[in-house]
Design a protein around this motif. Sequence first.
Motif, PDB file in Angstrom:
ATOM      1  N   SER A  10      -5.423  -3.567   1.889  1.00 34.84           N
ATOM      2  CA  SER A  10      -5.812  -4.772   1.162  1.00 34.84           C
ATOM      3  C   SER A  10      -4.695  -5.274   0.253  1.00 34.84           C
ATOM      4  O   SER A  10      -4.270  -6.421   0.356  1.00 34.84           O
ATOM      5  CB  SER A  10      -7.079  -4.499   0.350  1.00 34.84           C
ATOM      6  OG  SER A  10      -7.492  -5.652  -0.336  1.00 34.84           O
ATOM      7  N   ASP A  11      -4.216  -4.402  -0.640  1.00 30.55           N
ATOM      8  CA  ASP A  11      -3.214  -4.848  -1.622  1.00 30.55           C
ATOM      9  C   ASP A  11      -1.884  -5.231  -0.975  1.00 30.55           C
ATOM     10  O   ASP A  11      -1.326  -6.281  -1.277  1.00 30.55           O
ATOM     11  CB  ASP A  11      -2.958  -3.756  -2.659  1.00 30.55           C
ATOM     12  CG  ASP A  11      -4.118  -3.565  -3.620  1.00 30.55           C
ATOM     13  OD1 ASP A  11      -5.117  -4.309  -3.529  1.00 30.55           O
ATOM     14  OD2 ASP A  11      -4.019  -2.658  -4.468  1.00 30.55           O
ATOM     15  N   GLU A  50       9.403  -6.127  -0.966  1.00 27.49           N
ATOM     16  CA  GLU A  50       8.166  -5.881  -1.715  1.00 27.49           C
ATOM     17  C   GLU A  50       8.175  -4.490  -2.351  1.00 27.49           C
ATOM     18  O   GLU A  50       7.529  -4.271  -3.370  1.00 27.49           O
ATOM     19  CB  GLU A  50       6.942  -6.017  -0.801  1.00 27.49           C
ATOM     20  CG  GLU A  50       6.666  -7.428  -0.333  1.00 27.49           C
ATOM     21  CD  GLU A  50       6.217  -8.322  -1.471  1.00 27.49           C
ATOM     22  OE1 GLU A  50       5.364  -7.909  -2.271  1.00 27.49           O
ATOM     23  OE2 GLU A  50       6.739  -9.454  -1.555  1.00 27.49           O
ATOM     24  N   LYS A 100      -2.790  -7.286   2.847  1.00 26.97           N
ATOM     25  CA  LYS A 100      -3.638  -8.486   2.755  1.00 26.97           C
ATOM     26  C   LYS A 100      -4.788  -8.475   3.770  1.00 26.97           C
ATOM     27  O   LYS A 100      -5.251  -9.509   4.210  1.00 26.97           O
ATOM     28  CB  LYS A 100      -2.820  -9.773   2.888  1.00 26.97           C
ATOM     29  CG  LYS A 100      -1.623  -9.864   1.960  1.00 26.97           C
ATOM     30  CD  LYS A 100      -2.027  -9.737   0.511  1.00 26.97           C
ATOM     31  CE  LYS A 100      -0.819  -9.847  -0.406  1.00 26.97           C
ATOM     32  NZ  LYS A 100      -0.916  -9.024  -1.590  1.00 26.97           N
ATOM     33  N   THR A 101      -5.266  -7.269   4.121  1.00 24.32           N
ATOM     34  CA  THR A 101      -6.444  -7.118   4.980  1.00 24.32           C
ATOM     35  C   THR A 101      -7.653  -6.985   4.058  1.00 24.32           C
ATOM     36  O   THR A 101      -7.737  -6.008   3.306  1.00 24.32           O
ATOM     37  CB  THR A 101      -6.324  -5.860   5.869  1.00 24.32           C
ATOM     38  OG1 THR A 101      -5.156  -5.972   6.674  1.00 24.32           O
ATOM     39  CG2 THR A 101      -7.540  -5.698   6.761  1.00 24.32           C
ATOM     40  N   PRO A 102      -8.567  -7.951   4.083  1.00 20.54           N
ATOM     41  CA  PRO A 102      -9.699  -7.910   3.149  1.00 20.54           C
ATOM     42  C   PRO A 102     -10.483  -6.593   3.236  1.00 20.54           C
ATOM     43  O   PRO A 102     -10.768  -6.097   4.323  1.00 20.54           O
ATOM     44  CB  PRO A 102     -10.571  -9.082   3.590  1.00 20.54           C
ATOM     45  CG  PRO A 102      -9.653  -9.991   4.335  1.00 20.54           C
ATOM     46  CD  PRO A 102      -8.629  -9.094   4.988  1.00 20.54           C
ATOM     47  N   SER A 139      -0.128  -3.253   8.250  1.00 16.69           N
ATOM     48  CA  SER A 139       0.239  -3.494   6.852  1.00 16.69           C
ATOM     49  C   SER A 139       1.678  -3.079   6.574  1.00 16.69           C
ATOM     50  O   SER A 139       2.437  -3.821   5.946  1.00 16.69           O
ATOM     51  CB  SER A 139      -0.697  -2.734   5.917  1.00 16.69           C
ATOM     52  OG  SER A 139      -2.019  -3.193   6.059  1.00 16.69           O
TER      53      SER A 139
END
Length: 148
Positions: free
Chosen positions: A58-59, A105, A62-64, A97
């Motif tokens: 997620s963080d 990043e 960006k996969t909910p 991810s």
Amino acid sequence: METKDINLLFQRDLDRLKKEVEAYQMEEDLWVIVPGTSNSGGNLTLHLLGNLRAFIGSDMGKTPYQRDREREFGAKNIPRIELLEEIDLVKGIMDRSLTNLNPQELEKISPHRFFGYEMTQGYFLVHLYGHFNYHLGQINYHRRMINS
């Protein structure tokens, strides 16, 4: 550190997690709490998967995902096949991810402050890898105690 390298390590150790879950002789033993321990192998597995989905999937990816720590430590008797399917799902999420993560990043400051100080995303990834293996060792111990 390159994201492809950390991805390879996570993929390898997610496969090890899968083998541990498969190695329990009796499926229900995944959910037994051994005297002197706090969590079952099944709950530790859920915790590891929730942790990776939240912090990396997620963080960073960006996969909910909405983390459910209550489920991680409170769920019982989830069929082994569902745990194995969730491991496979997380393997895919991790691969996407980390493969798609811009290496720049890793130099950014992580929004997480677990140790009371700032850390880079790269440092946090190494922390998450250590956390994963700490609990993987606990699962291995739990399984050997149950299976003996």
